[in-house]
Scaffold this motif. Structure first.
Motif, PDB file in Angstrom:
ATOM      1  N   ALA A 139       0.828  -1.214   0.000  1.00 32.64           N
ATOM      2  CA  ALA A 139       0.000   0.000   0.000  1.00 32.64           C
ATOM      3  C   ALA A 139       0.856   1.256   0.000  1.00 32.64           C
ATOM      4  O   ALA A 139       0.564   2.228  -0.722  1.00 32.64           O
ATOM      5  N   GLU A 140       1.914   1.277   0.793  1.00 36.53           N
ATOM      6  CA  GLU A 140       2.771   2.458   0.860  1.00 36.53           C
ATOM      7  C   GLU A 140       3.592   2.639  -0.412  1.00 36.53           C
ATOM      8  O   GLU A 140       4.051   3.741  -0.711  1.00 36.53           O
ATOM      9  N   GLY A 141       3.792   1.567  -1.160  1.00 33.62           N
ATOM     10  CA  GLY A 141       4.523   1.679  -2.420  1.00 33.62           C
ATOM     11  C   GLY A 141       3.838   2.595  -3.414  1.00 33.62           C
ATOM     12  O   GLY A 141       4.489   3.166  -4.311  1.00 33.62           O
ATOM     13  N   GLN A 142       2.528   2.779  -3.271  1.00 30.83           N
ATOM     14  CA  GLN A 142       1.808   3.694  -4.164  1.00 30.83           C
ATOM     15  C   GLN A 142       2.233   5.137  -3.956  1.00 30.83           C
ATOM     16  O   GLN A 142       2.065   5.976  -4.857  1.00 30.83           O
ATOM     17  N   ARG A 143       2.796   5.448  -2.788  1.00 33.74           N
ATOM     18  CA  ARG A 143       3.172   6.834  -2.493  1.00 33.74           C
ATOM     19  C   ARG A 143       4.554   7.188  -3.055  1.00 33.74           C
ATOM     20  O   ARG A 143       4.949   8.351  -3.057  1.00 33.74           O
ATOM     21  N   GLY A 179       5.579   6.877  -6.141  1.00 35.45           N
ATOM     22  CA  GLY A 179       5.459   7.520  -7.438  1.00 35.45           C
ATOM     23  C   GLY A 179       6.441   6.926  -8.442  1.00 35.45           C
ATOM     24  O   GLY A 179       7.186   5.980  -8.179  1.00 35.45           O
ATOM     25  N   TRP A 239      10.187   7.140  -7.421  1.00 35.72           N
ATOM     26  CA  TRP A 239      10.567   6.426  -6.207  1.00 35.72           C
ATOM     27  C   TRP A 239      11.188   7.365  -5.183  1.00 35.72           C
ATOM     28  O   TRP A 239      12.226   7.107  -4.590  1.00 35.72           O
ATOM     29  N   VAL A 241      -2.826   6.662   2.508  1.00 28.51           N
ATOM     30  CA  VAL A 241      -3.535   5.474   2.040  1.00 28.51           C
ATOM     31  C   VAL A 241      -4.134   4.766   3.254  1.00 28.51           C
ATOM     32  O   VAL A 241      -3.612   4.865   4.364  1.00 28.51           O
TER      33      VAL A 241
END
Length: 389
Positions: A32-36, A38, A41, A88
């Motif tokens: 989920a945090e990987g979406q932040r 961008g 990276w 998120v």
């Protein structure tokens, strides 16, 4: 062809279950945090702090067994801080819910309610602040989930408490059973020894040889009583001690009882009717103890000279009666011995009555039922009668 045996697979339990849950939640939070990050990276300060909070909250869950309250508060506050920094809606909330359930299952209801209230108030404050990520529906759904978790944890605690209480009740019943066994063994042995010792003292001046024979009987009676006492107390032995090798007494040893009562001055006649097939152990022991206690009472209280023991084995029950010609009216009708015999019969679903007979004397009657998977009655008496002396 390779076959998969699903019975060999076991879900993790205890600390391993906590580690598995924490690992799964941490991986989901990472996704989920990987979406932040961008396309570039780029890790912002809030993203790094969010990651650290997620790691700390997940790492705290396996320690809940040693510090349940501290871990509960840490996971709730850490998850709240995480949601303030993260944009998120990550799955980290599963961790404080698991800690909340564990506390409720341990019976820490007040702490559990306090944690649930803090979570609801925190989410409600976010909804009132108008962040856009939290709505009134989310608050309502979270409240419902938390109430369900508290209810499930409380039910779990109730089941565990019931199991513990049931275990204590069974232990108490076992202690009462042992007490009845001790009463029967010691009461019977000591009563016979008392009568025989009195007889030996009376005969010593006039007939030393007969007194010596009586003392030999006392020695053997005390030896048998000690062996039976050790067998009874064997259930209290430590785990590293050897089990008693003496079998539990039953009707197969009834001739020993009659022989002892005969040496105490009673003329005992036993009458058997029905098949000689083995009885269930509990029924066999209860029948033996009832006869033993009845003969002991006849020696101790009644002043009887003659006793008739009647044993009848049916297809589904054993009935027995012990009748003496003593002073039945003077016998205490509700002594501890009769109460113990009654409890034995009732524990097997049977009945027992004791009282003065219509022609004088005293009679004990018992009915001891058992399942019908044993051999049927033979009809004729295998042993119509055998004199006890």
């Amino acid at each position: 062809m390779i076959q998969l045996d699903v019975t060999r697979f076991r879900l993790p339990a205890g600390r391993h279950a906590d580690l598995a849950l924490a690992g799964i939640v941490l991986v989901l939070c990472g996704v989920a945090e990987g979406q932040r990050l961008g396309a570039q990276w780029h890790a912002t300060t809030s993203l790094v702090v969010s990651w650290l909070l997620a790691v700390l909250v997940c790492a705290a869950l396996p320690m809940r067994r040693r510090h349940p309250v501290a871990v509960g508060w840490f996971t709730v506050l850490g998850t709240g801080a995480y949601h303030l920094l993260s944009t998120v809606d990550g799955p980290l909330v599963v961790i404080p819910i698991a800690a909340l359930y564990a506390l409720a299952a341990q019976g820490r209801i007040q702490v559990s309610i306090g944690l649930a209230a803090v979570m609801v108030i925190g989410v409600g404050a976010g909804a009132l602040a108008g962040t856009g990520d939290v709505t009134g529906t989310a608050v309502f759904m979270l409240t419902g989930w938390l109430v369900a978790v508290l209810a499930l944890g409380t039910m779990r605690h109730g089941r565990l408490a019931y199991a513990e209480e049931h275990g204590r009740l069974r232990a108490t019943q076992e202690r009462l059973r042992i007490a009845r066994e001790l009463h029967d063994v010691i009461g019977h042995t000591m009563s016979m020894i008392h009568v025989q010792a009195s007889s030996a003292l009376h005969r010593m001046p006039k007939n030393p040889a007969l007194a010596q024979e009586t003392l030999t009987v006392i020695k053997q009676s005390s030896k048998d009583g000690l062996q039976e006492l050790r067998a009874t107390l064997g259930v209290l032995r430590q785990a590293d001690e050897e089990a008693p090798t003496t079998p539990s007494p039953g009707l197969s040893r009834i001739d020993e009882l009659i022989s002892t009562a005969t040496r105490a001055g009673l003329d005992v006649r036993i009458e058997r009717y029905g098949a000689a097939a083995p009885l269930p152990a509990a029924v066999d022991l209860a029948a033996y103890r009832i006869v033993q206690e009845s003969l002991t009472n006849a020696v101790r209280h009644s002043g009887a000279r003659h006793v008739i023991v009647d044993l009848r084995r049916g297809e589904r029950e054993v009935t027995l009666s012990v009748t003496d010609d003593g002073h039945g009216a003077a016998r205490p009708p509700h002594g501890s011995g009769i109460a113990g015999m009654t409890e034995r019969a009732q524990a097997l679903g049977g009945t027992l009555s004791a009282g003065a007979g219509p022609a004088g004397g005293f009679t004990v009657r018992a009915r001891l039922p058992f399942p019908d998977h044993h051999e049927p009655i033979g009809g004729a008496a295998d042993d119509p009668h055998s004199a006890g002396g």
